[in-house]
Design a protein around this motif. Sequence first.
Motif, PDB file in Angstrom:
ATOM      1  N   LEU A  38       0.826  -1.204   0.000  1.00 47.75           N
ATOM      2  CA  LEU A  38       0.000   0.000   0.000  1.00 47.75           C
ATOM      3  C   LEU A  38       0.863   1.256   0.000  1.00 47.75           C
ATOM      4  CD1 LEU A  38      -2.763  -0.961   2.598  1.00 47.75           C
ATOM      5  CD2 LEU A  38      -3.116  -0.569   0.167  1.00 47.75           C
ATOM      6  N   GLN A  39       1.923   1.221   0.791  1.00 51.48           N
ATOM      7  CA  GLN A  39       2.822   2.376   0.872  1.00 51.48           C
ATOM      8  C   GLN A  39       3.411   2.706  -0.501  1.00 51.48           C
ATOM      9  OE1 GLN A  39       6.381   1.758   3.209  1.00 51.48           O
ATOM     10  NE2 GLN A  39       6.409   3.888   3.894  1.00 51.48           N
ATOM     11  N   LYS A  40       3.746   1.654  -1.263  1.00 51.96           N
ATOM     12  CA  LYS A  40       4.323   1.863  -2.598  1.00 51.96           C
ATOM     13  C   LYS A  40       3.282   2.348  -3.597  1.00 51.96           C
ATOM     14  CE  LYS A  40       7.907  -1.695  -2.062  1.00 51.96           C
ATOM     15  NZ  LYS A  40       8.372  -3.032  -2.533  1.00 51.96           N
ATOM     16  N   GLU A  41       2.068   1.800  -3.497  1.00 50.34           N
ATOM     17  CA  GLU A  41       1.050   2.089  -4.509  1.00 50.34           C
ATOM     18  C   GLU A  41       0.237   3.342  -4.199  1.00 50.34           C
ATOM     19  OE1 GLU A  41      -1.368  -1.237  -5.547  1.00 50.34           O
ATOM     20  OE2 GLU A  41       0.338  -2.597  -5.823  1.00 50.34           O
ATOM     21  N   TYR A  42       0.302   3.818  -2.971  1.00 47.65           N
ATOM     22  CA  TYR A  42      -0.460   5.013  -2.615  1.00 47.65           C
ATOM     23  C   TYR A  42       0.125   6.225  -3.333  1.00 47.65           C
ATOM     24  CZ  TYR A  42      -2.659   8.595   0.265  1.00 47.65           C
ATOM     25  OH  TYR A  42      -3.368   9.689   0.701  1.00 47.65           O
ATOM     26  N   SER A  43      -0.736   7.042  -3.897  1.00 48.24           N
ATOM     27  CA  SER A  43      -0.276   8.155  -4.735  1.00 48.24           C
ATOM     28  C   SER A  43       0.236   9.348  -3.926  1.00 48.24           C
ATOM     29  CB  SER A  43      -1.421   8.622  -5.647  1.00 48.24           C
ATOM     30  OG  SER A  43      -2.558   9.003  -4.871  1.00 48.24           O
ATOM     31  N   GLY A  44      -0.153   9.447  -2.663  1.00 47.72           N
ATOM     32  CA  GLY A  44       0.285  10.566  -1.843  1.00 47.72           C
ATOM     33  C   GLY A  44       1.536  10.250  -1.049  1.00 47.72           C
ATOM     34  N   LYS A  45       1.736  11.005   0.027  1.00 50.45           N
ATOM     35  CA  LYS A  45       2.915  10.829   0.870  1.00 50.45           C
ATOM     36  C   LYS A  45       2.519  10.041   2.110  1.00 50.45           C
ATOM     37  CE  LYS A  45       7.000  13.353   2.388  1.00 50.45           C
ATOM     38  NZ  LYS A  45       7.628  14.693   2.528  1.00 50.45           N
ATOM     39  N   CYS A  46       3.258   8.961   2.375  1.00 50.51           N
ATOM     40  CA  CYS A  46       2.841   7.997   3.398  1.00 50.51           C
ATOM     41  C   CYS A  46       3.928   7.794   4.452  1.00 50.51           C
ATOM     42  CB  CYS A  46       2.516   6.665   2.716  1.00 50.51           C
ATOM     43  SG  CYS A  46       2.178   5.307   3.844  1.00 50.51           S
ATOM     44  N   ASP A  73       3.955  15.436  10.185  1.00 49.39           N
ATOM     45  CA  ASP A  73       4.639  16.338   9.249  1.00 49.39           C
ATOM     46  C   ASP A  73       3.735  16.611   8.041  1.00 49.39           C
ATOM     47  OD1 ASP A  73       6.710  17.973   8.475  1.00 49.39           O
ATOM     48  OD2 ASP A  73       7.914  16.376   7.622  1.00 49.39           O
ATOM     49  N   ASP A  74       4.252  16.405   6.826  1.00 46.79           N
ATOM     50  CA  ASP A  74       3.450  16.700   5.632  1.00 46.79           C
ATOM     51  C   ASP A  74       2.902  15.430   4.982  1.00 46.79           C
ATOM     52  OD1 ASP A  74       5.883  15.715   4.804  1.00 46.79           O
ATOM     53  OD2 ASP A  74       6.109  17.117   3.126  1.00 46.79           O
ATOM     54  N   ASN A  75       2.874  14.319   5.703  1.00 47.89           N
ATOM     55  CA  ASN A  75       2.309  13.077   5.171  1.00 47.89           C
ATOM     56  C   ASN A  75       0.787  13.157   5.183  1.00 47.89           C
ATOM     57  OD1 ASN A  75       4.695  11.054   4.883  1.00 47.89           O
ATOM     58  ND2 ASN A  75       5.026  12.041   6.861  1.00 47.89           N
ATOM     59  N   ASP A  76       0.161  12.547   4.188  1.00 46.57           N
ATOM     60  CA  ASP A  76      -1.302  12.528   4.178  1.00 46.57           C
ATOM     61  C   ASP A  76      -1.873  11.131   4.421  1.00 46.57           C
ATOM     62  OD1 ASP A  76      -0.769  11.358   1.726  1.00 46.57           O
ATOM     63  OD2 ASP A  76      -1.399  13.093   0.563  1.00 46.57           O
TER      64      ASP A  76
END
Length: 376
Positions: A38-46, A73-76
């Motif tokens: 999921l971390q790799k495929e998620y389009s945002g910042k994880c 921080d700036d992760n969504d």
Amino acid sequence: MVERILTTNILQQLQNSRKVIVLYGARQIGKTTLIKTLQKEYSGKCLLLNGDLKNVQDTLSSQDLETFKNTVDDNDLLIIDEAQNIPNIGINLKILFDEFPNLKIIATGSSSFELANTLKEPLTGRKTTLKMYPISLMELRKTNSIFELKAQLGSFLTYGMYPEILTLQGSNTKQQHLQELVSSYLYKDILALSNIKHSDKIHKLLQLLAHQVGSLVSVNELSNKLGLNHETINNYINLLEDGFIIQRLSGLSNNPRNEISKMDKIYFTDIGIRNAIIENYSPIDIRNDIGAIWENFIFMERQKYVSYNNIHGKNYFWRRYSGSEIDLIEMRDGMFHAFEIKWNKRKTSAPKSWLLDYPNSTFTEINQDNFTDYVL
């Protein structure tokens, strides 16, 4: 690498909903692999955090908004693996959810009884719960033909569907891995989180249950054999179910005078674990318990199918005091769907008493020839 169905489901939920996603499942079934995917495929910042680590536990149990701001921080997207190890995780997730409206959260846990208890009140209306199982035939179908799946059936019924089992070669290697699972991981959460007084009895209880797969389980009989009272036996069975080791099936009872409802049937979440507990890896063509193994296997594959396809309903078995019985009843949209699970391929008809009591129900026999129609 088997593509897990929940990967797609979770990515869709992240896109369409902001609720905290709570992912439950037994140890060693691939939760960590899934969230890394999921971390790799998620389009945002994880940001992925491991709840086993002391610094993560201290940070995520702080209830301190400034600490949370510095961490997020700036992760969504925030993913917390093994979240049950974090003190007061429920109230801390509520703070994160309420104070960071743009933050999406996934929390995984291998012990539902602990994580559920800490999340229940704080996250009411704020969470979606998903259950992860060992590998399903549905998932294997993506890279295997039905012919290939049927050719591997003997291995599935003997060694089960844990991810690593499917990658190992040789019966000895598979047996060693299953014994390691049983001895090192199976009871880890239960023993750590439930303050069990008779930990040696857990394995003995599972051995007794393993020999009764597909049969009615008598708490009174278990109590006599283990020297424990009924309440303790029921508590242990509840813990084993909450720990994803077994799954209980209750009897349908619309007519208490005729239908058995005070005893349950118990299946193992993975048939390989069941075989490891009794240390029997004999080939399926010489086993005298193949009927029970087949019933357990089909029951669990059907549960995976229903769960991953978001089919909502209730499950029962049906048995009359007269002896008539049906292995699995699914109630969906007010209608009963009856399934008789048979290893031997012979035509089975619905019991007359079932047809009289439930005339608008469906009835299907699941056997070696047609099982893929109901689990794929």
